[in-house]
Design a protein around this motif. Sequence first.
Motif, PDB file in Angstrom:
ATOM      1  N   THR A 105       0.819  -1.208   0.000  1.00  0.00           N
ATOM      2  CA  THR A 105       0.000   0.000   0.000  1.00  0.00           C
ATOM      3  C   THR A 105       0.856   1.262   0.000  1.00  0.00           C
ATOM      4  N   PHE A 377      -5.156  -7.260   5.691  1.00  0.00           N
ATOM      5  CA  PHE A 377      -5.596  -5.891   5.422  1.00  0.00           C
ATOM      6  C   PHE A 377      -5.919  -5.692   3.944  1.00  0.00           C
ATOM      7  N   SER A 378      -5.181  -6.374   3.061  1.00  0.00           N
ATOM      8  CA  SER A 378      -5.399  -6.179   1.626  1.00  0.00           C
ATOM      9  C   SER A 378      -6.153  -7.340   0.973  1.00  0.00           C
ATOM     10  N   PRO A 382     -12.619  -3.989   1.122  1.00  0.00           N
ATOM     11  CA  PRO A 382     -13.102  -3.010   2.107  1.00  0.00           C
ATOM     12  C   PRO A 382     -14.525  -2.517   1.845  1.00  0.00           C
ATOM     13  N   ARG A 383     -15.049  -2.761   0.635  1.00  0.00           N
ATOM     14  CA  ARG A 383     -16.385  -2.293   0.281  1.00  0.00           C
ATOM     15  C   ARG A 383     -17.478  -3.334   0.563  1.00  0.00           C
ATOM     16  N   ARG A 426     -20.674  -6.115   9.639  1.00  0.00           N
ATOM     17  CA  ARG A 426     -19.620  -5.105   9.731  1.00  0.00           C
ATOM     18  C   ARG A 426     -18.661  -5.198   8.551  1.00  0.00           C
ATOM     19  N   PRO A 428     -14.535  -4.778   6.986  1.00  0.00           N
ATOM     20  CA  PRO A 428     -13.206  -5.178   7.456  1.00  0.00           C
ATOM     21  C   PRO A 428     -12.487  -4.136   8.304  1.00  0.00           C
ATOM     22  N   HIS A 429     -12.652  -2.826   7.965  1.00  0.00           N
ATOM     23  CA  HIS A 429     -11.906  -1.804   8.707  1.00  0.00           C
ATOM     24  C   HIS A 429     -12.344  -1.710  10.168  1.00  0.00           C
ATOM     25  N   GLU A 430     -13.435  -2.344  10.525  1.00  0.00           N
ATOM     26  CA  GLU A 430     -13.925  -2.295  11.900  1.00  0.00           C
ATOM     27  C   GLU A 430     -13.307  -3.384  12.782  1.00  0.00           C
ATOM     28  N   SER A 432      -9.699  -5.679  14.168  1.00  0.00           N
ATOM     29  CA  SER A 432      -8.248  -5.681  14.356  1.00  0.00           C
ATOM     30  C   SER A 432      -7.600  -6.624  13.350  1.00  0.00           C
ATOM     31  N   LYS A 436      -9.323  -9.787  11.435  1.00  0.00           N
ATOM     32  CA  LYS A 436      -9.385  -9.855   9.972  1.00  0.00           C
ATOM     33  C   LYS A 436      -8.859 -11.194   9.468  1.00  0.00           C
TER      34      LYS A 436
END
Length: 539
Positions: A105, A377-378, A382-383, A426, A428-430, A432, A436
């Motif tokens: 990122t 994280f990737s 995220p949508r 929920r 993913p950004h919500e 830890s 995830k």
Amino acid sequence: MSSENLMLDARNIQVKIPVEGGVVEAVQDASLKIFEGQTVALVGESGSGKSVTARAIMKLLPERAIVGEKCQVNFQGEDIKDWTENQMRKVRGNRIAMIFQEPMTSLNPIYTVGQQIAEVIHEHHPGKSKQEVREQIIQLLKEVRIPQAEDRVDQYPHQMSGGQRQRVMIAMALANNPDLLIADEPTTALDVTVQAEILELLRQLQLKHKMGVLLITHDLTIVRQYSDWVYVMQHGKLVEDSSTEKLFAKPQHPYSQHLLGSEPKGTAPALPEDAAELIDATDMEVVFTLKPGVWWKRQPPKMLTAVDNISLTLRKGETLGIVGESGSGKTTLGHALLRLIDSTGEVIFDDMRIDQFDRKGMQPLRRKMQIVFQDPFSSLNPRMTVRQIIQEGMLINNIGANAKEREQLAIQALQDSGLDAFALERFPHEFSGGQKQRIAIARAIAMEPEFILLDEPTSALDLSIQNQIILLLRELQAKRNLSYLFISHDLRVVRALCHRVMVMQHGKLIEYGDSSKVLENPEHEYTRRLIKAAFEIAA
């Protein structure tokens, strides 16, 4: 140390971040000091406020962040807390540099690594010629142990392994010989030997330039040999700080004691002798074209054999570990077994030969062969909500007779992965990092697979979370009779989870056998070097 050598004096750092439904107190009155030539470690689990503290020092916080009025950041005798963005641009990447945690990122995918390092150099040294900059970049890549640096300088980030991308980030940070280096989890994606080399490299540069280093990490074990002073952070507060020697000898705070006691433990449970064979691969080979040939110059293409004549077997309910340094071919081998990339050689899965199958031919087998990626994280969209993430594969593969049945399967997968049904709504950004990764595991097991490729699934996680994921994987394996191919550079995790181990170097198979035999009595010098690096750092 003398106050004359004080490089950074950050006091009363307080950062609040407004979120939906309230305000998160990310950092609460944290104060720390760094002297010239000193390595200070800032440790704690994910979400403890380590990276936010570093970004507050660098003035890289999001616009919505609220910094406390009492905050002071004194760098080399100047208070930079209220400096303008133009003033900070002259400092960042020059006097203060930062190595970020997630190279995929942080690196721009449309520019070569050489172009991105050149940008940092030109920003602060516009008078240098292109040739001088290129030579400097190649030397930097060599310093951070990237092989074939002359060729790699023109490659894009996606053409490199995770460890190599992290080394590019380190080279970029060191390009202008900074006075203060903030290293945010700089060795998370690196194998143990390169981890030791990079930390030793930072130490050498530190001695040469009297550079101060703020080493941010969730792993206390790697800072024992490389830090002078340690700050321990929990829930935005500094709960303990002392010399490294004193902290490791006798930690005072319960949280520090908890971190020190979180090293992966145990070994894989015994496998039944009559366990059936699930995968049998023979003479596998994967070759990439690094540089196309030029026919009018009679130049042949430059080829890289990433997997060189490797054979393996995997039984039902077994975990086979694949270890080796970054770029050794571990992930390439795993992807070839799943037929995600082309290879030669024979691959038999569940008594069916699949090495000649195309994408359409593999489609019916996809639900049986799943993958959990290194970076949660990737790897999560995220949508999409967790429900959509888990049920996406079910819909594609026609799993579940109707929406209600798919809902129940998703809930069961979440519960088996240690999460509750409330997580379905929920994003993913919500969650830890550890949560995830549990979602990524739930997505895989919801397909009811027989085989899961686990590609560095614990490398980005805290030690305590690593333990939880290891226990989870053991429980799922016992409950569902899963077979794992576990790719890792962390031999402590491999010892705790794997029945057998393969050691790879430059695409070749170096050593292969039971975990206890390979890790306790290695035959090859390369294996001995890996083990020495892994367990000396953890000692």
